[in-house]
Scaffold this motif. Sequence first.
Motif, PDB file in Angstrom:
ATOM      1  N   ALA A 267      50.908 -54.453  86.936  1.00 43.54           N
ATOM      2  CA  ALA A 267      51.255 -55.828  86.542  1.00 43.54           C
ATOM      3  C   ALA A 267      52.130 -55.822  85.293  1.00 43.54           C
ATOM      4  O   ALA A 267      53.054 -56.636  85.159  1.00 43.54           O
TER       5      ALA A 267
ATOM      6  N   LEU B 293      55.649 -54.919  86.236  1.00 41.09           N
ATOM      7  CA  LEU B 293      56.296 -56.023  86.965  1.00 41.09           C
ATOM      8  C   LEU B 293      56.600 -57.226  86.071  1.00 41.09           C
ATOM      9  O   LEU B 293      57.160 -58.211  86.549  1.00 41.09           O
TER      10      LEU B 293
ATOM     11  N   LEU C 122      54.388 -59.183  84.155  1.00 38.21           N
ATOM     12  CA  LEU C 122      53.379 -60.218  83.899  1.00 38.21           C
ATOM     13  C   LEU C 122      52.942 -60.162  82.442  1.00 38.21           C
ATOM     14  O   LEU C 122      52.917 -59.085  81.827  1.00 38.21           O
TER      15      LEU C 122
ATOM     16  N   GLN D  62      47.877 -60.025  83.195  1.00 38.21           N
ATOM     17  CA  GLN D  62      47.473 -58.652  83.500  1.00 38.21           C
ATOM     18  C   GLN D  62      45.957 -58.518  83.476  1.00 38.21           C
ATOM     19  O   GLN D  62      45.344 -57.945  84.389  1.00 38.21           O
TER      20      GLN D  62
ATOM     21  N   ILE E 117      54.190 -56.575  96.812  1.00 36.39           N
ATOM     22  CA  ILE E 117      54.970 -57.735  96.354  1.00 36.39           C
ATOM     23  C   ILE E 117      55.240 -58.575  97.581  1.00 36.39           C
ATOM     24  O   ILE E 117      55.792 -58.070  98.572  1.00 36.39           O
TER      25      ILE E 117
ATOM     26  N   SER F  29      55.000 -62.932  94.484  1.00 34.86           N
ATOM     27  CA  SER F  29      53.704 -62.680  93.853  1.00 34.86           C
ATOM     28  C   SER F  29      53.378 -61.201  93.942  1.00 34.86           C
ATOM     29  O   SER F  29      53.800 -60.498  94.880  1.00 34.86           O
ATOM     30  N   PHE F  30      52.633 -60.722  92.933  1.00 31.84           N
ATOM     31  CA  PHE F  30      52.059 -59.374  92.973  1.00 31.84           C
ATOM     32  C   PHE F  30      50.628 -59.524  93.474  1.00 31.84           C
ATOM     33  O   PHE F  30      49.813 -60.200  92.850  1.00 31.84           O
TER      34      PHE F  30
ATOM     35  N   ARG G  91      51.376 -64.923  90.427  1.00 32.27           N
ATOM     36  CA  ARG G  91      52.792 -65.233  90.610  1.00 32.27           C
ATOM     37  C   ARG G  91      53.640 -64.474  89.597  1.00 32.27           C
ATOM     38  O   ARG G  91      53.315 -64.425  88.403  1.00 32.27           O
ATOM     39  N   LEU G  92      54.743 -63.897  90.083  1.00 32.46           N
ATOM     40  CA  LEU G  92      55.639 -63.124  89.225  1.00 32.46           C
ATOM     41  C   LEU G  92      56.685 -64.024  88.586  1.00 32.46           C
ATOM     42  O   LEU G  92      57.050 -65.060  89.162  1.00 32.46           O
TER      43      LEU G  92
ATOM     44  N   THR H 153      62.014 -61.391  89.226  1.00 37.66           N
ATOM     45  CA  THR H 153      61.405 -60.072  89.034  1.00 37.66           C
ATOM     46  C   THR H 153      61.889 -59.077  90.076  1.00 37.66           C
ATOM     47  O   THR H 153      62.227 -57.928  89.762  1.00 37.66           O
TER      48      THR H 153
END
Length: 587
Positions: free
Chosen positions: A33, A36, A38, A43, A70, A78-79, A137-138, A142
């Motif tokens: 996270a 990516l 966040l 996280q 992802i 989103s992750f 949600r990223l 991203t």
Amino acid sequence: MSITVSARILLGSLALGNPEDVVAARLHARQAAEILGLDRQSQTRLATAVSEITRNAFAYAGKGRADFLIEGTAPAHSFSVTVVDEGPGIADLDSVLSGRRVYAPGRGAGLVSARRLVDEFDIQSSPAGTTVRLAQRLPQGTLARLTREAQIQIGQLLAGQDGTDPLAVLHEQNREILAGLTDLQERQAEAARLNQELEETNRGVVALYSELEEKAEQLRDVSDTKTRFLSHMSHEFRTPLNSILALTRLLIDRVDGELNAEQERQVQYIRKSAQGLLDMVNDLLDLAKVEAGKVDVKPVAFSVDGIFASLRATLRPLLTNPAVDLLFGDVERLPEMLADEQKLIQILRNFISNALKFTEQGHVLVEARHEPKRHSIVFSVKDTGIGIAPNDLDRIFEEFSQVDGRLQQGGTGLGLPLTRRLALLMGGEVRASSQPGRGSTFELALPVRFGQALSAPAPSPEAPRANHVLVVDDEEAFRYVLRHIAQDAGHEVQEAPDGVSALQCIRERRPDIIFLDLAMPHLDGFGVLERLAQSPDLATIPVVVCTSQLLSIEQKRLLASAHAIVLKHDVSRDGLTALMQAVMARD
């Protein structure tokens, strides 16, 4: 190189076969996270949720798998971490998620906690196993910024190539707890600061309300003083003026001897000046009575033909110009009226005397017509005089206002304002139209029977849409006042005698503005405001509270959603018209 946008990218998987794998899943979820993009709080929330769900999978199924992906379509990616096991499933899942079913410590509560921590939570469970999806949600963009090296780094984490040190995990958890506590302390300090500011603001608002109430009380005292002064002074002036008129009458009638031509001219000047002053005093007294609410409507039954006959007799002395004729139309077929006859005669006498004053030649025509659709009789006075400029039509109904012109003959400037107030008092309305050089028309519309509402006239096809005004008040007389002010401003008006009826009217047709009384049967004004606030569609309707109550500070706080608060004894045509215009312009 950048990775192309995709709806689903598998970053890697982690097998759950022992307790160390559960610890690794938590650590790798947080690290991935972070890579990516966040923030720290997101996280920690995702890592905690993953730890809880993977622990459940290992505890109840003995093994499982966590897939790191992802997902989504640009720009909403989103992750997610999907935890899959082949355990016995969860019985009565809905009861568990809703909190209605309570399990032994450590069983079932993790699902509810994990769902609160993440942006997206999905679960499917059956006797063949359970699948739980957790996602955050990223930040936008991203996926476009994610490099191949970063993807490889996440894959290595998930493959366990970096190893999992329990002490490192414990250190990371302690660091997260400290960061969380620090953030909590900062939030508490900010909340305390905001509370302090709010308290200071509340004290300022309370002081402002108190000051406004004091100013309003002072204005009411000034208005009452002005009314008492006008009433008292009018009475005091009338006695000597009547004496002057009586004495000049004696002189003109030669009771005590003859007058030469010059003396008679001087006495006539004195008499004319005294009569003008007396007219102004009488108008002032009438206006003071109307403003103080001391003028009562005394309805009686009469015929329009009888009114016209009375006017013919009383206005004959005003016909001093042989080039002007005073004509009366045919009114034999008009219905009998129930209204205040004396006030009607006073209004028409004012219209006719003004018409005769400003007409050099031609005629003054007095007519009346029945408008069944509006339940009214409309009296009109048309002349062929000098007319009034369009920009002066509104001014003639202002107190002490006179239009300059070559036939200006003095006057008090109070006659037309008084006629409009008398018309309003009787439930009617006054209109004026004019063309310079071609004459003027003044109209008075009155209900056929006093107390009967005038229906709004049908708008012409070219006219713009009229705004819809709802008047809510259990006092019929005050509804009349507001209705005629709104109708004079060109709005359609609907009335309701209580809060329940008002809500029904609002559901049937949404108004553009609501005038609302507070003290009403069945449902009061506070209740109406509360119901409106509960509906997103209705909460935006501007509400003007009209009340005779002196409101406490607490009551004013309850009326915070109202657009304005107007005391009934302060209601004026100009003030409410300006208020409606401001509201309509804002919408």
